[in-house]
Design a protein around this motif. Structure first.
Motif, PDB file in Angstrom:
ATOM      1  N   LEU A 360     109.277 106.001  59.554  1.00  0.00           N
ATOM      2  CA  LEU A 360     109.622 107.468  59.412  1.00  0.00           C
ATOM      3  C   LEU A 360     108.372 108.134  59.765  1.00  0.00           C
ATOM      4  CD1 LEU A 360     111.582 107.472  56.082  1.00  0.00           C
ATOM      5  CD2 LEU A 360     112.537 107.986  58.269  1.00  0.00           C
ATOM      6  N   ASN A 361     107.088 107.577  59.339  1.00  0.00           N
ATOM      7  CA  ASN A 361     105.828 108.174  59.686  1.00  0.00           C
ATOM      8  C   ASN A 361     104.941 107.077  60.257  1.00  0.00           C
ATOM      9  OD1 ASN A 361     103.734 109.733  59.941  1.00  0.00           O
ATOM     10  ND2 ASN A 361     103.569 110.488  57.833  1.00  0.00           N
ATOM     11  N   PRO A 362     104.906 106.849  61.359  1.00  0.00           N
ATOM     12  CA  PRO A 362     104.157 105.696  61.908  1.00  0.00           C
ATOM     13  C   PRO A 362     102.540 106.066  61.583  1.00  0.00           C
ATOM     14  CG  PRO A 362     104.904 106.886  63.930  1.00  0.00           C
ATOM     15  CD  PRO A 362     105.492 107.404  62.634  1.00  0.00           C
ATOM     16  N   LEU A 363     102.033 106.926  61.619  1.00  0.00           N
ATOM     17  CA  LEU A 363     100.595 107.410  61.181  1.00  0.00           C
ATOM     18  C   LEU A 363     100.214 106.849  59.854  1.00  0.00           C
ATOM     19  CD1 LEU A 363     100.335 110.805  63.370  1.00  0.00           C
ATOM     20  CD2 LEU A 363      99.855 108.662  64.214  1.00  0.00           C
ATOM     21  N   LEU A 364     101.072 106.822  59.204  1.00  0.00           N
ATOM     22  CA  LEU A 364     100.714 106.197  57.895  1.00  0.00           C
ATOM     23  C   LEU A 364      99.962 104.761  57.979  1.00  0.00           C
ATOM     24  CD1 LEU A 364     103.974 106.918  55.416  1.00  0.00           C
ATOM     25  CD2 LEU A 364     101.497 108.355  55.726  1.00  0.00           C
ATOM     26  N   LEU A 365      99.861 104.078  58.982  1.00  0.00           N
ATOM     27  CA  LEU A 365      99.138 103.030  59.142  1.00  0.00           C
ATOM     28  C   LEU A 365      97.733 103.266  59.078  1.00  0.00           C
ATOM     29  CD1 LEU A 365      99.476  99.775  59.683  1.00  0.00           C
ATOM     30  CD2 LEU A 365      99.204 100.517  61.940  1.00  0.00           C
ATOM     31  N   TRP A 366      97.343 104.416  59.556  1.00  0.00           N
ATOM     32  CA  TRP A 366      95.819 104.741  59.338  1.00  0.00           C
ATOM     33  C   TRP A 366      95.580 105.699  58.008  1.00  0.00           C
ATOM     34  CZ3 TRP A 366      98.702 104.559  63.750  1.00  0.00           C
ATOM     35  CH2 TRP A 366      98.435 103.764  64.792  1.00  0.00           C
ATOM     36  N   ASN A 367      96.355 105.746  57.281  1.00  0.00           N
ATOM     37  CA  ASN A 367      96.080 106.562  56.101  1.00  0.00           C
ATOM     38  C   ASN A 367      95.487 105.945  54.808  1.00  0.00           C
ATOM     39  OD1 ASN A 367      97.321 107.573  53.243  1.00  0.00           O
ATOM     40  ND2 ASN A 367      97.455 109.404  54.519  1.00  0.00           N
ATOM     41  N   ALA A 368      94.435 106.204  54.332  1.00  0.00           N
ATOM     42  CA  ALA A 368      93.846 105.434  53.449  1.00  0.00           C
ATOM     43  C   ALA A 368      94.860 105.079  51.992  1.00  0.00           C
ATOM     44  CB  ALA A 368      92.356 106.005  53.244  1.00  0.00           C
ATOM     45  N   GLY A 369      95.302 106.225  51.790  1.00  0.00           N
ATOM     46  CA  GLY A 369      96.088 106.336  50.274  1.00  0.00           C
ATOM     47  C   GLY A 369      97.186 105.359  50.650  1.00  0.00           C
ATOM     48  N   PHE A 370      97.831 105.155  51.832  1.00  0.00           N
ATOM     49  CA  PHE A 370      99.023 104.122  52.170  1.00  0.00           C
ATOM     50  C   PHE A 370      98.372 102.753  52.050  1.00  0.00           C
ATOM     51  CE2 PHE A 370     100.931 101.399  55.219  1.00  0.00           C
ATOM     52  CZ  PHE A 370     102.451 101.563  54.940  1.00  0.00           C
ATOM     53  N   GLN A 371      97.155 102.566  52.807  1.00  0.00           N
ATOM     54  CA  GLN A 371      96.458 101.189  52.770  1.00  0.00           C
ATOM     55  C   GLN A 371      95.996 100.709  51.160  1.00  0.00           C
ATOM     56  OE1 GLN A 371      93.233 101.731  55.481  1.00  0.00           O
ATOM     57  NE2 GLN A 371      94.542 102.200  57.147  1.00  0.00           N
ATOM     58  N   MET A 372      95.577 101.576  50.707  1.00  0.00           N
ATOM     59  CA  MET A 372      95.072 101.189  49.199  1.00  0.00           C
ATOM     60  C   MET A 372      96.235 100.885  48.482  1.00  0.00           C
ATOM     61  SD  MET A 372      91.672 103.309  48.632  1.00  0.00           S
ATOM     62  CE  MET A 372      92.105 105.128  48.953  1.00  0.00           C
ATOM     63  N   SER A 373      97.524 101.703  48.593  1.00  0.00           N
ATOM     64  CA  SER A 373      98.516 101.411  47.582  1.00  0.00           C
ATOM     65  C   SER A 373      99.028 100.254  47.746  1.00  0.00           C
ATOM     66  CB  SER A 373      99.546 102.657  47.939  1.00  0.00           C
ATOM     67  OG  SER A 373     100.531 102.605  47.166  1.00  0.00           O
ATOM     68  N   TYR A 374      99.420  99.579  48.892  1.00  0.00           N
ATOM     69  CA  TYR A 374      99.846  98.256  49.183  1.00  0.00           C
ATOM     70  C   TYR A 374      99.078  97.402  49.034  1.00  0.00           C
ATOM     71  CZ  TYR A 374     104.568 100.253  51.022  1.00  0.00           C
ATOM     72  OH  TYR A 374     105.544 101.022  51.187  1.00  0.00           O
ATOM     73  N   LEU A 375      97.398  97.555  49.327  1.00  0.00           N
ATOM     74  CA  LEU A 375      96.406  96.484  49.128  1.00  0.00           C
ATOM     75  C   LEU A 375      96.476  96.182  47.659  1.00  0.00           C
ATOM     76  CD1 LEU A 375      93.680  97.174  51.621  1.00  0.00           C
ATOM     77  CD2 LEU A 375      95.108  95.072  51.467  1.00  0.00           C
ATOM     78  N   ALA A 376      96.869  97.298  46.801  1.00  0.00           N
ATOM     79  CA  ALA A 376      96.549  97.051  45.356  1.00  0.00           C
ATOM     80  C   ALA A 376      97.903  96.323  44.729  1.00  0.00           C
ATOM     81  CB  ALA A 376      96.493  98.546  44.775  1.00  0.00           C
ATOM     82  N   ILE A 377      99.035  96.380  45.201  1.00  0.00           N
ATOM     83  CA  ILE A 377      99.976  95.893  44.713  1.00  0.00           C
ATOM     84  C   ILE A 377     100.030  94.258  45.287  1.00  0.00           C
ATOM     85  CG2 ILE A 377     102.546  95.330  45.413  1.00  0.00           C
ATOM     86  CD1 ILE A 377     101.957  97.672  43.014  1.00  0.00           C
ATOM     87  N   VAL A 378      99.409  93.921  46.337  1.00  0.00           N
ATOM     88  CA  VAL A 378      99.375  92.641  47.121  1.00  0.00           C
ATOM     89  C   VAL A 378      98.316  91.931  46.183  1.00  0.00           C
ATOM     90  CG1 VAL A 378      98.671  91.045  49.039  1.00  0.00           C
ATOM     91  CG2 VAL A 378     100.111  93.099  49.414  1.00  0.00           C
ATOM     92  N   ALA A 379      97.184  92.667  46.060  1.00  0.00           N
ATOM     93  CA  ALA A 379      96.111  92.022  45.099  1.00  0.00           C
ATOM     94  C   ALA A 379      96.363  91.606  43.638  1.00  0.00           C
ATOM     95  CB  ALA A 379      94.840  93.043  44.816  1.00  0.00           C
ATOM     96  N   LEU A 380      97.640  92.660  43.052  1.00  0.00           N
ATOM     97  CA  LEU A 380      97.840  92.260  41.723  1.00  0.00           C
ATOM     98  C   LEU A 380      98.889  91.047  41.847  1.00  0.00           C
ATOM     99  CD1 LEU A 380      98.326  95.969  40.169  1.00  0.00           C
ATOM    100  CD2 LEU A 380      97.047  94.239  39.612  1.00  0.00           C
ATOM    101  N   CYS A 381      99.536  90.831  42.814  1.00  0.00           N
ATOM    102  CA  CYS A 381     100.757  89.926  42.837  1.00  0.00           C
ATOM    103  C   CYS A 381     100.025  88.485  43.294  1.00  0.00           C
ATOM    104  CB  CYS A 381     101.773  90.280  43.749  1.00  0.00           C
ATOM    105  SG  CYS A 381     102.654  91.862  43.147  1.00  0.00           S
ATOM    106  N   TYR A 382      98.980  88.516  44.145  1.00  0.00           N
ATOM    107  CA  TYR A 382      98.641  87.370  44.668  1.00  0.00           C
ATOM    108  C   TYR A 382      97.009  87.333  44.537  1.00  0.00           C
ATOM    109  CZ  TYR A 382     103.206  87.586  47.233  1.00  0.00           C
ATOM    110  OH  TYR A 382     104.351  87.936  47.377  1.00  0.00           O
ATOM    111  N   LEU A 383      96.166  88.019  44.468  1.00  0.00           N
ATOM    112  CA  LEU A 383      94.894  87.731  44.172  1.00  0.00           C
ATOM    113  C   LEU A 383      94.579  87.495  42.713  1.00  0.00           C
ATOM    114  CD1 LEU A 383      92.146  87.194  45.783  1.00  0.00           C
ATOM    115  CD2 LEU A 383      91.892  89.775  45.600  1.00  0.00           C
ATOM    116  N   ALA A 384      95.172  88.405  41.929  1.00  0.00           N
ATOM    117  CA  ALA A 384      94.939  88.326  40.601  1.00  0.00           C
ATOM    118  C   ALA A 384      95.191  87.283  39.935  1.00  0.00           C
ATOM    119  CB  ALA A 384      95.619  89.700  39.995  1.00  0.00           C
ATOM    120  N   PRO A 385      96.327  86.402  40.168  1.00  0.00           N
ATOM    121  CA  PRO A 385      96.668  85.229  39.580  1.00  0.00           C
ATOM    122  C   PRO A 385      95.722  84.204  40.102  1.00  0.00           C
ATOM    123  CG  PRO A 385      98.588  86.077  40.505  1.00  0.00           C
ATOM    124  CD  PRO A 385      97.437  86.894  41.127  1.00  0.00           C
ATOM    125  N   CYS A 386      95.022  84.269  41.096  1.00  0.00           N
ATOM    126  CA  CYS A 386      93.821  83.203  41.571  1.00  0.00           C
ATOM    127  C   CYS A 386      92.776  83.485  40.721  1.00  0.00           C
ATOM    128  CB  CYS A 386      93.608  83.441  42.975  1.00  0.00           C
ATOM    129  SG  CYS A 386      95.085  83.120  44.217  1.00  0.00           S
TER     130      CYS A 386
END
Length: 842
Positions: A360-386
C-alpha cells in the motif's frame, strides 16, 4: 484477546510451504530496493524468462517431484514479489505527472480538503489534500498533500482551530518543495514527507485561506474524528498543561506541544517510544475494548471483531501511523486465523502485515517508525528468548520474571540500536532499566486517561476523577524520566553507522537468534568453537581480520560543508587528524557544522582555523568549541580588536572558561598536523590592525591556505579578492606556491575575485564555490565565466550540496611526491535517488 505474539506452527498440510510468507516479504523488500536504485525492467523480464525456461527444461521433474515443484513455486513467489516491489516504486515515480509538486516555485490557488490542522506547538499549520490547482489562469488536476505553515499570530491560531477534518478550502499560496539533504547524513525531508503523502510545503497568511465547503465523511472517519476531539477536549479540560501535553503525545502521537527539555529527557532515558502512539497503545485499546465487550455480553467469538473495529477507529484517530497500523493488522490476522481454526506463527503474521503495508505504501521501507516497530516485535519473539536463557532456574519466580522483563527490554534496545543511533546520534544506556518502571506507569496513565476522557462526556465528575489519577501518574512518570536522564552516563554520543556496518550488525543478530533458538545448533556451535580454539593460527587470523576491519585507515578527505552563504571546510586524514577551516554563521554552525561533525564521530579537533572575523566564517566557532575539544586555534596575524576579542571570548566561554592555544599566522608560515601541511599565503607579514580593527580590509587580509597532503594540493582562498591575487602574482617566489589540483574560490565567487590571471596560475582541475542565498549576487556570472574558461570543473554548494574530495589510502601511499588522483563527490547522487522527486525535478 488473541495472543499476537504466541509462537505456533502451521498445520502439517501447509508445512512444506511455510516459508512462502517470509520469502514473499523479503523478496518484496529486495524489489523495492531495486526500484529505488532504478534497476532496469529488463532484469525482471530476464528473471521470469529464466524461470520459465528452467520449468520447461525440467517439466518432467516439475510434474513428478513434489520437492522440486515446491522449490519452483517458492522461486516464482520470490521473483513475483520482487517484481511487485519494483513496480510499486515505478508507481510512486509515476505520481510526478499529477503531483502538486510540479508547481513548486509558482504562486497558485490551491483547492483541497483539510486532512489535519494544529493551532498549538511551534507554528500553526494545516495539511491539505490537493484536488486541483489554478496556475496562471489554467486549472489543473493535482494529487498529493500540501503542508501549509501559517504565519505566527492570533489570527493564524484562530484559523487553525476553526479548520476541521473534511473542510474544503481555497488558498492562495506559493508552493515549494521540502528541503533536501545538503550535507552527508542529513535526512531527506522530501522523502520523509512523501512517506506521509505530503508532496509540497507552503507559507500562507490566514487571510489567504478560505473555507468554501465540506466533504461528506464516511462512518469510520466520523467515529475517528469524534474520538479524537473527545480525547483532546476532555484532556484540555481536566488535565494540567504539562501532563496534558504528555498525555496527548502518548494517546495520539502529537508531541508538537512538548518542550525540547521534555523530549530530550525521554530520549536520554530511552523511553521516547512512550511519546509516539504505537503498538503498545493499540494493545491497550484492544484490551479495553475486549473487556468492555465481555461486560456487555458479547460472545467470545464476536469480541475480537469488536476489538478490531474499535482499534481501527483509534488507528484512524491517531493518524494511521505505521506502528499503529502494524499492531492493528497483526491483531486482525491473529484473530482471523483463530476464527478459521488455525494458529499462525508470529513470523507469518509479521510477514503478512509488513507485506500489506509495503504494497500500500512502498516508501514505508525507509520509515524509521515502520522499521523499529517490526524490529521490536521480532526482537521480543526471537532475540528475547535467547537472552532469557541466562536466567538461573533456581531463582524465585518474582526475581526471574523481573530479570526476564529486563532482558526483553535489552533485546528490543539491542535490535533498535543502529536505527536509534543514526536518528539521534545518541544511545541510552539506562533505557532497559528505565522501561521497567516507565512502561507500567505509562500504561496506568493511558488506561485512566483514555477511560476518563470518554467517560467525561457522559459523567463529567467521574471522568474528572479518573483523569486526576491519570494526571498523578503522568506527573510521576515525567519526574521519573527526568531523574533517569540526569543519571551520569545515562546516554552516550555515537556517530552515524554506515550501511555496511548496519548490515553486519543485523547479520550477527540473525546468527545469535538462529543459534540460540535451536538446541542442536547451539551444540554444533559449541563443538565448532572448541575445535577452532585449539587452532591458534585460525584464532589469530580471525582476530587480525576483525582488527583490520575495525581499525582500517580512513581515507584522506576534504569536505566543503554546505552552510549557506559562508564557509566551513573539514579535513580528515589517516591517523585521526581532524582540521576545521571556518565554521559558517552561528545558525549554520548549530544546524549544519556541529551535526555533521557528530555524524562523523569527531570528538576532537587538532586545529581550528578562523580565516577572518566576518560572521559567515566565524559565527559558528562557539557552537563547535562547545561540542569538540580543540587543541589549537589558528587566526591571522592581524587578529586584533573588539571583534576578535568577542570571537575568542565566545570560544573560551563555550569551553567552560578554558582557553585553547592560539597561534597567529601570516604569509610564509607553515603549520603541520600529521601528514597534512597548511602553507599560509595571506595575510602578508606587514598586515596589522588598530585596536578598533577598522584600518584593514578583513576580506583581503583573510587567511589563504594551500593544503598539501602527499601528492595532493588544494588552495583555500577564504574571502581574499583581487588585491591579494595581484600581490601574490607580483611576487615570483610566492607565485610558485599557487599551483593546486583543487581550489576553493575566494569570496563566494564575487566579481572582485578569481581573476583570469590568478586562475591560470593555479591551474586547478576542480573549482568549488561555497555559496548560498544572498543579496550580493554571488557567485557573479563574470567569475563563473572566468572559471569555466580555464577548463576547470565548477561545483557550487547551493546547487550541488556539500562537495567532498577524497583520496583512497592505496593511492596516497603510491604517490607521495607526484600528483595523486582524487575522487570528487557531491549530494546530487543522493538527490537523484529520491522517489518521485527524481522525476519532478528533471
Amino acid at each position: 484477546m488473541p495472543a499476537m505474539g504466541a509462537d505456533s506452527v502451521w498445520p502439517a498440510s501447509a508445512g512444506r510451504l511455510s516459508m512462502v510468507a517470509p520469502a514473499f516479504a523479503g523478496s518484496l523488500a529486495v524489489g523495492l530496493l531495486c526500484g529505488y536504485w532504478e534497476v532496469p525492467v529488463a532484469v525482471w523480464i530476464c528473471a521470469w524468462a529464466a524461470w520459465i525456461a528452467l520449468a520447461s527444461w525440467n517439466h518432467l521433474a516439475l510434474r513428478l517431484s513434489p520437492r522440486y515443484r515446491e522449490r519452483m513455486v517458492l522461486a516464482a513467489v520470490m521473483v513475483g514479489a520482487a517484481t511487485i516491489g519494483a513496480l510499486d516504486i515505478i508507481r510512486v515515480d509515476s505520481l510526478a505527472a499529477v503531483s502538486v509538486a510540479r508547481f513548486a516555485g509558482q504562486d497558485v490557488v490551491l483547492k483541497g480538503v483539510v486532512v489535519s490542522s494544529r493551532a498549538g506547538g511551534r507554528s500553526p499549520e494545516a495539511v491539505i489534500a490537493a484536488h486541483c490547482v489554478d496556475a496562471d489562469g489554467s486549472l489543473h488536476q493535482a494529487a498529493g498533500k500540501v503542508r501549509v505553515f501559517l504565519s505566527p499570530g492570533d489570527a493564524s491560531c484562530g484559523l487553525a482551530e476553526r479548520l476541521r477534518y473534511g473542510d474544503i478550502t481555497e488558498s492562495r499560496i506559493r508552493l515549494e518543495l521540502a528541503s533536501r539533504p545538503m550535507n552527508p547524513g542529513e535526512p531527506d525531508l522530501r522523502t520523509v514527507s512523501l512517506q506521509h503523502g505530503v508532496h509540497a510545503v507552503a507559507n500562507a497568511d490566514p487571510g489567504s485561506v478560505h473555507v468554501v465547503g465540506r466533504r461528506c465523511l464516511n462512518p469510520v472517519e466520523r467515529a475517528a474524528m469524534w474520538v479524537r476531539e473527545a480525547i483532546v477536549s476532555a484532556a484540555r479540560a481536566t488535565l494540567a498543561p504539562g501532563p496534558c501535553e504528555i498525555f496527548l503525545a502518548m494517546a495520539l502521537g502529537d508531541s508538537s506541544e512538548l518542550d525540547y527539555d521534555t523530549l530530550g529527557s525521554f530520549r536520554k532515558a530511552g523511553v521516547s517510544h512512550l511519546l509516539a502512539a504505537s503498538g503498545l497503545h493499540v494493545s491497550l485499546v484492544v484490551g479495553i475494548a475486549l473487556q468492555a465487550a465481555a461486560a456487555a455480553g458479547v460472545s467470545s467469538r464476536r469480541s475480537p471483531l469488536v476489538g478490531f473495529l474499535i482499534a481501527g477507529v483509534y488507528a484512524v484517530a491517531a493518524g494511521l501511523r505505521p506502528s499503529i497500523v502494524r499492531a492493528w493488522l497483526m491483531f486482525g490476522l491473529s484473530a482471523a486465523s483463530r476464527a478459521c481454526g488455525r494458529r499462525a506463527s508470529t513470523l507469518h503474521v509479521v510477514c503478512v502485515s509488513a507485506t500489506i503495508q509495503l504494497i500500500l505504501n512502498p516508501l514505508l521501507l525507509w520509515n524509521a517508525g515502520f522499521q523499529m516497530s517490526y524490529l521490536a516485535i521480532v526482537a521480543l519473539c526471537y532475540l528475547a528468548p535467547c537472552f532469557a536463557r541466562i536466567v538461573p532456574d533456581r531463582w524465585s519466580a518474582p526475581a526471574a520474571s523481573t530479570l526476564r522483563t529486563l532482558l526483553a527490554s535489552t533485546a528490543v534496545s539491542t535490535a533498535l540500536l543502529p536505527i536509534v543511533a543514526n536518528m539521534t546520534l545518541e544511545l541510552s544506556l539506562i533505557g532497559p532499566i528505565a522501561n521497567l518502571v516507565a512502561v507500567p506507569m505509562g500504561l496506568v496513565a493511558m488506561t485512566a486517561g483514555l477511560g476518563g476522557c470518554i467517560v467525561w462526556h457522559i459523567w463529567p465528575w467521574l471522568g474528572s476523577v479518573m483523569n486526576a489519577g491519570s494526571e498523578a501518574a503522568l506527573t510521576a512518570l515525567a519526574s521519573f524520566v527526568r531523574a533517569m536522564a540526569c543519571v551520569p552516563f545515562s546516554s552516550v554520543p555515537t556517530r552515524m553507522l554506515s550501511g555496511w556496518e548496519v548490515a553486519a550488525y543485523y547479520a550477527l543478530l540473525a546468527c545469535v537468534c538462529a543459534i540460540g533458538s535451536d538446541p542442536f545448533r547451539r551444540h554444533r556451535f559449541r563443538r565448532a568453537s572448541r575445535r577452532i580454539a585449539k587452532r591458534p593460527a585460525a584464532v589469530m587470523c580471525g582476530v587480525g581480520i576483525l582488527c583490520f576491519l575495525a581499525f582500517r585507515p580512513a581515507p584522506f578527505e576534504v569536505v566543503v560543508i554546505h552552510v549557506g552563504q559562508g564557509d566551513a571546510i573539514f579535513v580528515s586524514a589517516p591517523g585521526g587528524v581532524s582540521i576545521l577551516v571556518d565554521t559558517g554563521t552561528a545558525h549554520a554552525g548549530n544546524r549544519h557544522v556541529v551535526p555533521y561533525l557528530r555524524r562523523r564521530g569527531v570528538k576532537r579537533l587538532d586545529l581550528l582555523v578562523i580565516t577572518h572575523e566576518h560572521a559567515d566564517h566565524a559565527g559558528g566557532a562557539g557552537a563547535v568549541a562547545g561540542l569538540l575539544r580543540t587543541e589549537c586555534i589558528a587566526v591571522p596575524s592581524c587578529a586584533d580588536g573588539r571583534t576578535w576579542a568577542g570571537i575568542l571570548g565566545e570560544i573560551a566561554a563555550a569551553r567552560g572558561g578554558e582557553s585553547s592555544r592560539v597561534v597567529r599566522l601570516s604569509q610564509g608560515d607553515v603549520i603541520r598536523v600529521g601528514e597534512v601541511a597548511l602553507e599560509v599565503l595571506n595575510p602578508p607579514p606587514a598586515s596589522t590592525a588598530a585596536p578598533d580593527g577598522r584600518n584593514i580590509d578583513a576580506n583581503e587580509n583573510s587567511m589563504v591556505l594551500r593544503l598539501v597532503y602527499r601528492g595532493f594540493s588544494m588552495l583555500l582562498c577564504a574571502d581574499a579578492g583581487a588585491q591579494f591575487e595581484r600581490r601574490i602574482l607580483d611576487e615570483p617566489p610566492h607565485r610558485t606556491w599557487l599551483t593546486a589540483q583543487v581550489v576553493k574560490i575566494g569570496h563566494h565567487g564575487s566579481s572582485g575575485a578569481s581573476t583570469f590571471r590568478f586562475l591560470e596560475a593555479v591551474r586547478a582541475d576542480l573549482a568549488i564555490v561555497s555559496v548560498g542565498r544572498n543579496g550580493y549576487g554571488h557567485p557573479s556570472p563574470a567569475a563563473i565565466g572566468r572559471i569555466l574558461d580555464t577548463g576547470a570543473e565548477l561545483r557550487r554548494t547551493d546547487t550541488c550540496g556539500a562537495v567532498s574530495v577524497s583520496i583512497a589510502p592505496r593511492l596516497a601511499a603510491q604517490a607521495k611526491r607526484s600528483e595523486v588522483s582524487y575522487t570528487a563527490r557531491d549530494m546530487r547522487q543522493v538527490w537523484a535517488r529520491a522517489p518521485m522527486f527524481r522525476k519532478v525535478c528533471r
